[in-house]
Design a protein around this motif. Structure first.
Motif, mmCIF file in Angstrom:
data_model
loop_
_atom_site.group_PDB
_atom_site.id
_atom_site.type_symbol
_atom_site.label_atom_id
_atom_site.label_comp_id
_atom_site.label_asym_id
_atom_site.label_seq_id
_atom_site.Cartn_x
_atom_site.Cartn_y
_atom_site.Cartn_z
ATOM 1 N N MET A 323 40.093 44.182 48.653
ATOM 2 C CA MET A 323 39.163 44.693 49.649
ATOM 3 C C MET A 323 37.795 44.947 49.017
ATOM 4 S SD MET A 323 41.219 44.541 52.105
ATOM 5 C CE MET A 323 40.681 45.336 53.606
ATOM 6 N N GLY A 324 37.809 45.569 47.852
ATOM 7 C CA GLY A 324 36.569 46.022 47.229
ATOM 8 C C GLY A 324 35.646 44.887 46.811
ATOM 9 N N LEU A 325 36.235 43.765 46.400
ATOM 10 C CA LEU A 325 35.382 42.670 45.958
ATOM 11 C C LEU A 325 34.730 41.935 47.129
ATOM 12 C CD1 LEU A 325 37.419 41.254 42.944
ATOM 13 C CD2 LEU A 325 35.333 42.650 42.899
ATOM 14 N N ARG A 326 35.116 42.293 48.336
ATOM 15 C CA ARG A 326 34.459 41.690 49.506
ATOM 16 C C ARG A 326 33.043 42.226 49.679
ATOM 17 N NH1 ARG A 326 37.767 38.724 52.640
ATOM 18 N NH2 ARG A 326 36.265 38.771 54.354
ATOM 19 N N VAL A 327 32.821 43.468 49.244
ATOM 20 C CA VAL A 327 31.484 44.042 49.442
ATOM 21 C C VAL A 327 30.578 43.716 48.258
ATOM 22 C CG1 VAL A 327 32.078 45.884 51.054
ATOM 23 C CG2 VAL A 327 32.340 46.286 48.611
ATOM 24 N N THR A 328 29.301 43.602 48.562
ATOM 25 C CA THR A 328 28.372 43.138 47.532
ATOM 26 C C THR A 328 28.265 44.121 46.372
ATOM 27 O OG1 THR A 328 26.614 44.050 48.897
ATOM 28 C CG2 THR A 328 26.978 41.691 49.054
ATOM 29 N N ASP A 329 28.516 45.417 46.629
ATOM 30 C CA ASP A 329 28.475 46.406 45.555
ATOM 31 C C ASP A 329 29.632 46.267 44.581
ATOM 32 O OD1 ASP A 329 26.309 47.506 46.660
ATOM 33 O OD2 ASP A 329 27.303 49.283 47.493
ATOM 34 N N GLY A 330 30.712 45.625 45.022
ATOM 35 C CA GLY A 330 31.872 45.479 44.150
ATOM 36 C C GLY A 330 32.668 46.762 44.031
ATOM 37 N N ILE A 331 33.385 46.895 42.927
ATOM 38 C CA ILE A 331 34.296 48.029 42.792
ATOM 39 C C ILE A 331 33.955 48.860 41.569
ATOM 40 C CG2 ILE A 331 36.178 46.877 44.017
ATOM 41 C CD1 ILE A 331 37.447 46.293 41.361
ATOM 42 N N ASP A 332 34.432 50.081 41.621
ATOM 43 C CA ASP A 332 34.220 51.059 40.561
ATOM 44 C C ASP A 332 35.328 50.856 39.522
ATOM 45 O OD1 ASP A 332 34.396 53.373 39.034
ATOM 46 O OD2 ASP A 332 33.747 54.678 40.690
ATOM 47 N N THR A 333 34.947 50.415 38.330
ATOM 48 C CA THR A 333 35.980 50.080 37.335
ATOM 49 C C THR A 333 36.771 51.304 36.880
ATOM 50 O OG1 THR A 333 34.123 50.019 35.793
ATOM 51 C CG2 THR A 333 35.083 47.929 36.385
ATOM 52 N N ALA A 334 36.079 52.443 36.775
ATOM 53 C CA ALA A 334 36.797 53.648 36.349
ATOM 54 C C ALA A 334 37.865 54.009 37.386
ATOM 55 C CB ALA A 334 35.817 54.809 36.178
ATOM 56 N N ARG A 335 37.506 53.850 38.647
ATOM 57 C CA ARG A 335 38.453 54.178 39.714
ATOM 58 C C ARG A 335 39.654 53.227 39.663
ATOM 59 N NH1 ARG A 335 37.351 53.415 46.129
ATOM 60 N NH2 ARG A 335 39.433 54.070 46.797
ATOM 61 N N LEU A 336 39.370 51.946 39.437
ATOM 62 C CA LEU A 336 40.443 50.951 39.362
ATOM 63 C C LEU A 336 41.409 51.286 38.228
ATOM 64 C CD1 LEU A 336 41.485 48.141 40.418
ATOM 65 C CD2 LEU A 336 40.187 47.150 38.530
ATOM 66 N N HIS A 337 40.861 51.636 37.082
ATOM 67 C CA HIS A 337 41.729 51.928 35.943
ATOM 68 C C HIS A 337 42.477 53.243 36.089
ATOM 69 C CE1 HIS A 337 39.398 48.657 33.906
ATOM 70 N NE2 HIS A 337 40.650 48.329 33.675
ATOM 71 N N LYS A 338 41.879 54.148 36.804
ATOM 72 C CA LYS A 338 42.568 55.402 37.055
ATOM 73 C C LYS A 338 43.772 55.155 37.983
ATOM 74 C CE LYS A 338 41.467 60.062 38.513
ATOM 75 N NZ LYS A 338 40.560 60.818 39.359
ATOM 76 N N MET A 339 43.558 54.215 38.907
ATOM 77 C CA MET A 339 44.613 53.861 39.857
ATOM 78 C C MET A 339 45.796 53.214 39.126
ATOM 79 S SD MET A 339 43.476 51.633 43.111
ATOM 80 C CE MET A 339 42.261 52.620 43.922
ATOM 81 N N CYS A 340 45.481 52.340 38.192
ATOM 82 C CA CYS A 340 46.528 51.579 37.517
ATOM 83 C C CYS A 340 46.008 51.347 36.107
ATOM 84 C CB CYS A 340 46.725 50.259 38.257
ATOM 85 S SG CYS A 340 48.017 49.218 37.578
ATOM 86 N N ASP A 341 46.524 52.113 35.121
ATOM 87 C CA ASP A 341 45.826 52.143 33.833
ATOM 88 C C ASP A 341 46.149 50.968 32.916
ATOM 89 O OD1 ASP A 341 48.337 52.869 33.227
ATOM 90 O OD2 ASP A 341 47.875 54.931 32.634
ATOM 91 N N ASN A 342 47.166 50.180 33.240
ATOM 92 C CA ASN A 342 47.458 49.100 32.292
ATOM 93 C C ASN A 342 46.948 47.718 32.754
ATOM 94 O OD1 ASN A 342 49.198 48.783 34.322
ATOM 95 N ND2 ASN A 342 51.077 48.716 33.115
ATOM 96 N N LEU A 343 45.883 47.744 33.553
ATOM 97 C CA LEU A 343 45.280 46.467 33.942
ATOM 98 C C LEU A 343 44.381 45.983 32.809
ATOM 99 C CD1 LEU A 343 43.954 46.824 37.589
ATOM 100 C CD2 LEU A 343 45.857 45.442 36.774
ATOM 101 N N SER A 344 44.458 44.722 32.492
ATOM 102 C CA SER A 344 43.507 44.211 31.501
ATOM 103 C C SER A 344 42.803 42.997 32.092
ATOM 104 C CB SER A 344 44.236 43.839 30.213
ATOM 105 O OG SER A 344 45.305 42.980 30.496
ATOM 106 N N LEU A 345 41.664 43.273 32.675
ATOM 107 C CA LEU A 345 40.947 42.225 33.395
ATOM 108 C C LEU A 345 39.793 41.648 32.587
ATOM 109 C CD1 LEU A 345 40.713 43.896 36.903
ATOM 110 C CD2 LEU A 345 42.325 42.160 36.150
ATOM 111 N N ASP A 346 39.516 42.265 31.426
ATOM 112 C CA ASP A 346 38.264 41.945 30.742
ATOM 113 C C ASP A 346 38.070 40.460 30.454
ATOM 114 O OD1 ASP A 346 37.558 44.489 30.953
ATOM 115 O OD2 ASP A 346 37.808 45.027 28.836
ATOM 116 N N THR A 347 39.104 39.809 29.907
ATOM 117 C CA THR A 347 38.900 38.401 29.539
ATOM 118 C C THR A 347 38.697 37.552 30.782
ATOM 119 O OG1 THR A 347 41.295 38.274 29.379
ATOM 120 C CG2 THR A 347 40.073 38.308 27.315
#
Lengths: 385, 600
Positions: A323-347
């Motif tokens: 949902m969040g990537l649909r908006v031009t502002d994008g998403i809050d990375t801190a919020r995303l990681h707080k939601m699910c801390d073992n995501l590794s999207l960097d690469t």
């Protein structure tokens, strides 16, 4: 402690499942019936609002949205009954946005005054096209002229008016769309929803396409060119995109839809409604995808056939990304990681940055205009396994 | 023990669909060998793949008791041989195990190339041949014309051919009488001489272990005998001996001229070699039967699991299949692109397909099959000679003096109207015409062709240009030098080793162009543009660019759509897992084979 949903806010969606006719491109939960007992429906929807709001008492309600179906087929009294119920357990924001989707024909335009008196302060008109020939092909019952009149009435009645257009239609050229969109921009208030026609499973268009009878739809390249043109014209007219298909003058974005895209909480009421509600620290998905008659009965008998499912942290992160990537502002990375801390999207993000499809700022990631056009592929890369 | 003059051993030579299996069924049925209630169509083809494809892969046999019109009881042994060119050696052994053949020809279709190859094998084995014209009850049947064609093309007397319909049973008694009257009994055989039994075929049975089909030439084989395989020198003790009716029936002994099976605690089919001679451990024969050849794979390809986590499952499947198929070879292979897999050798393309199907079906493993390759002989400047089974292993061209490739002699029978297309196809595949003759309205063309032009899709192309009317057979003709080079394919500037092929230098541009064009269609658009190139050494000879995906976005997505859209995106993500990643590019599994198919 603040809960995650508060970053997106809280709203109410009310689903009115009836239409005068089913549009051939529409795959929403909508039904055509001869007679609707508006009093029964008003009471049932209000009862559901009361039930849901009693689970989330005291929340600050930022927005209410009447969607459909065709909510402009509701009587103003029905709308008033539901809005009344929504004030019992929730606190309304001072600037609460109350939107109703309306068909731009004369009959429904005659109810606009009543809707405004009931509390509606924003309408979204399903104009779809400014060309009569295309309106017929889209199965719409109004004419371009009627739509223009309904829009004028709406402008004089409500504080905020938006309308929808569908483009990338059969036999539409880039020039055709340029002219039509320019007319639309000249007429528009401060918000426009511009959707490319997609042929969805379970629609008449789908069947027609499979039978080889839906000809002249643009190919990928023309559709992409039309999208880019749309971004240019709208930007130049002071209504840049703030979401894949939505444009507004800055500050006039649909607050309700931003609750979805910023992954807030929303209560969904009515037979086709979905909700996302955080209860006791756990986020749930709720839905009541039922035939209208069955839904009405279940509410009246109190059997409560609502389906609730817990959303895991991974589900939540996936939905926030989607949902969040649909908006031009994008998403809050801190919020995303707080939601699910073992995501590794960097690469993955690095790779998409390199391709010019994403951007990254200090605290956000998002998708560029080029990336928005291939958003499904971008999201598929980012979704957790 | 049956006296020699009451034994008739025979095989049936026929083209696919000309009714071999139906005739076999009918012979079994009309002699009450199998109770009516146990009859099922194509009794002898036991594998699913055999039934589905209408082909015989393993030799099967049945012993039929028949009381002839002369009032005497005979034993008829039918060996149903594999009919496909991939199994030419196995066919030749089965033919050596019998003295006569029924040549079954469809009375409307006539002689086909495959029939021809097998009938020549039968003639080489000195068979008496009884022509049988099948499907004479069909309106299109022309028995006189076909009989003439048999005489013209094969050169045997067809004036007293049996006219039958295996389907309805017409003429079956005549066939049985012809077997007794016109086919010879086993020529000689001394029950007291040292044992010489030919190993005709073998297979694995879940209950009995390895079952060996034998034909006794000399001597007598009894239960409990200690035997020796003359090629491998392996020794066993016979624990069961019997015949097929067609289900197994134990007997006490097998004497000269008889055909039956033994089991002897043999662990693996690999330990048994088709064509080997079985004799007694003590006082055995000193000289083996002639004609033994170790099996030689001619076509190689890589088999890789689509899901690399299934490598161990693939290893297990391949090892199990290899236990039962001595002609199938394998070794582990590592591909930069595909990870771990196996380089496998096969007798031919059908054999390859059968093994691949069995891995996929019986073991449930999705496979990526790489381009089939033949064995090239590399002569290096330093005077050494190597075999090349995999283009990826090609040494630095500067070290190579010359390359040789295997050639075949292909025989094609085709109705006149398609002859032009067939000649063009053979020319396009670097063929050299050796012969062109006519038999009625059909032409027989013989071509010298490079095997590597045939292994892949030659047969499919031949069928398609002749609308299925051509028939085709081939034999290996040795090696010849030619101007061969390794063509690499680069996707997004990275070489994909699994797509490397050996091609003739003069045809490299054409093949390269065709492959990159194919790949452009087979690889889905990505978020970036992808160059696809064919190269020889460092020189690019063909190039296409797959443009970047421009639009893939859901126009509308509101609160209610979140769950639904998530499902769609998860599907999209799962779809990617069906593909293999090369650098940044996902290539679908079917691309590895489809890219090689040439449309003209």
């Amino acid at each position: 402690m603040t809960e995650d949903w508060q970053a997106g806010g809280f709203g109410l969606y009310v689903h009115w499942p009836f239409c005068e006719a089913k549009c051939p491109y529409c795959d929403f939960n909508s039904h055509v019936v001869k007679h609707i007992d508006q009093t029964r429906w008003a009471n049932a929807l209000a009862a559901e609002v009361l039930r849901v709001s009693s689970q989330t008492p005291g929340r600050l309600l930022r927005s209410i949205f009447f969607g459909g179906g065709t909510p402009s087929l509701m009587l103003p009294e029905t709308v008033a009954t539901i809005l009344n119920a929504a004030q019992t357990h929730w606190t309304w924001a001072n600037d609460i946005e109350i939107t109703l989707e309306a068909n731009p024909n004369s009959v429904e335009a005659n109810r606009f005054r009543g809707f405004a008196e009931a509390g509606i302060n924003r309408v979204s008109l399903g104009i779809q096209s400014l060309r009569d020939n295309d309106l017929r092909r889209l199965g719409r019952l109004h004419s371009a002229k009627e739509a223009q009149r309904a829009f004028d009435i709406a402008q004089n009645t409500f504080g905020r008016v938006s309308f929808d257009l569908i483009y990338a239609r059969q036999d539409q050229t880039l020039d055709d769309w340029k002219i039509e969109l320019s007319e639309a921009l000249a007429m528009a208030g401060d918000h426009l929803s511009l959707y490319q026609l997609t042929v969805e499973h379970g629609t008449a268009f789908w069947d027609r396409q499979n039978a080889g009878k839906l000809r002249g739809l643009p190919g990928e390249d023309l559709a992409a060119d039309m999208y880019d043109l749309t971004q240019d014209l709208c930007g130049a007219a002071g209504m840049p995109a703030y979401e894949v298909s939505n444009h507004a003058a800055p500050g006039s974005e649909s607050r309700h839809n931003l609750i979805y895209w910023n992954y807030g909480d929303y209560a969904g009421v009515g037979p086709g409604a979905h909700g996302r509600l955080t209860l006791g620290g756990q986020k749930y998905a709720n839905s009541a995808w039922l035939q209208p008659g069955a839904w009405l009965k279940s509410v009246e008998t109190g059997s409560g056939d609502e389906i609730n499912s817990k959303l895991s942290v991974k589900d939540q992160a996936s939905e926030y990304l989607m949902m969040g990537l649909r908006v031009t502002d994008g998403i809050d990375t801190a919020r995303l990681h707080k939601m699910c801390d073992n995501l590794s999207l960097d690469t993955t993000v690095d790779r998409l940055l390199e391709l010019g499809l994403m951007f990254r700022s200090q605290d956000r990631i998002g998708v560029t205009q080029q990336g928005r056009l291939v958003l499904n592929a971008v999201i598929a890369e980012l979704l957790p396994d | 023990m049956t006296p020699l003059n009451r034994i008739r051993n025979f095989s049936i030579v026929a083209h696919i669909d000309h009714g071999k299996s139906t005739l076999a069924d009918r012979l079994i049925q009309s002699t009450n060998t199998v109770a009516e209630r146990d009859m099922q169509a194509q009794l002898l083809d036991s594998m699913d793949i055999e039934r589905e494809r209408g082909i015989t892969i393993k030799a099967n046999t049945v012993r039929i008791d028949y009381t002839a019109n002369d009032g005497l009881d005979y034993v008829l042994n039918l060996i149903d041989t594999p009919g496909h060119v991939d199994f030419a050696y196995e066919v030749s052994r089965s033919m050596r195990a019998v003295e006569g053949s029924l040549l079954v020809v469809d009375a409307s279709q006539g002689v086909e190339a495959q029939t021809l190859a097998n009938v020549y094998t039968a003639m080489e084995a000195d068979h008496e041949i009884v022509p049988v014209l099948n499907k004479v009850d069909l309106p299109a049947a022309e028995p006189e014309r076909i009989a003439e064609q048999i005489e013209d093309v094969i050169g045997i007397d067809a004036s007293d051919a049996c006219l039958i319909s295996a389907k309805t049973g017409i003429g079956i008694p005549d066939v049985l009488e012809a077997i007794v009257k016109r086919l010879p009994p086993p020529h000689s055989g001394d029950p007291d001489a040292p044992l010489k039994a030919m190993l005709v075929d073998s297979w694995y049975d879940a209950y009995l272990g390895v079952v060996v089909l034998v034909r006794i030439m000399d001597g007598t084989l009894k239960k409990g005998d200690n035997i020796k395989m003359m090629q491998t020198d392996a020794k066993y003790s016979v624990d069961r001996i019997g015949v097929f009716r067609p289900q197994m029936e134990n007997v006490q002994e097998l004497g000269p001229g008889e055909i039956g099976f033994i089991t002897a605690q043999i662990k693996q089919v690999r330990d048994t070699k088709v064509g080997d001679t079985i004799t007694h451990e003590k006082k055995g024969a000193t000289e083996a039967l002639p004609g033994f050849q170790p099996s030689q794979p001619v076509v190689f390809c890589g088999l890789f699991p689509v899901d690399s986590a299934q490598f161990e499952d693939l290893r297990e499947a391949i090892e199990k299949l290899a236990l039962n198929d001595a002609s199938f070879s394998y070794e582990m292979e590592t591909s930069a692109a595909l990870g771990f897999g196996f380089r496998c050798g096969f007798l031919g393309l059908l054999h390859l397909e059968v093994i691949r199907d069995r891995v996929e079906r019986e073991y449930n493993i999705d496979l990526i099959t790489t381009a089939p390759s033949v064995i090239y002989h590399i002569y290096q400047r330093d005077g050494t000679k190597h075999e090349l089974h995999n283009p990826a292993d090609m040494p630095d061209p500067s070290t190579i003096d010359h390359l040789e490739e295997p050639r075949i002699k292909a025989t094609i029978l085709v109705p006149d109207e398609y002859l032009g297309d067939v000649l063009k196809l053979c020319q396009d595949r670097r063929g050299i015409q050796l012969d062109l003759t006519y038999a009625g309205a059909r032409a027989m063309v013989v071509y010298d062709l490079p095997l590597n032009e045939v292994v892949f899709d030659f047969y499919d192309r031949l069928k398609s240009v002749t609308k299925g009317y051509a028939s085709f057979d081939y034999s290996m003709e040795g090696y010849r030098e030619d101007n061969l080079v390794k063509m690499s394919i680069l996707v997004n500037d990275e070489p994909v080793d699994a797509l490397s092929t050996m091609v003739h230098r003069d045809r490299a541009e054409m093949r390269g162009r065709a492959m990159v064009e194919k790949l452009k269609d087979l690889i889905p658009r990505h978020m970036f543009k992808i160059p696809i190139q064919a190269a020889i050494g460092g020189k690019v000879i063909a190039r296409e660019t797959l443009s970047a995906m421009r639009k893939d976005v859901t126009a509308k997505c509101y609160g209610g759509d979140a769950s639904r859209k998530k499902k769609l995106l998860e599907k999209q993500k799962a779809g990617k897992k069906k593909m293999r990643q090369f650098g940044k590019v996902d290539i679908p599994q079917e691309a590895f084979i489809s890219a090689l198919k040439m449309d003209n």
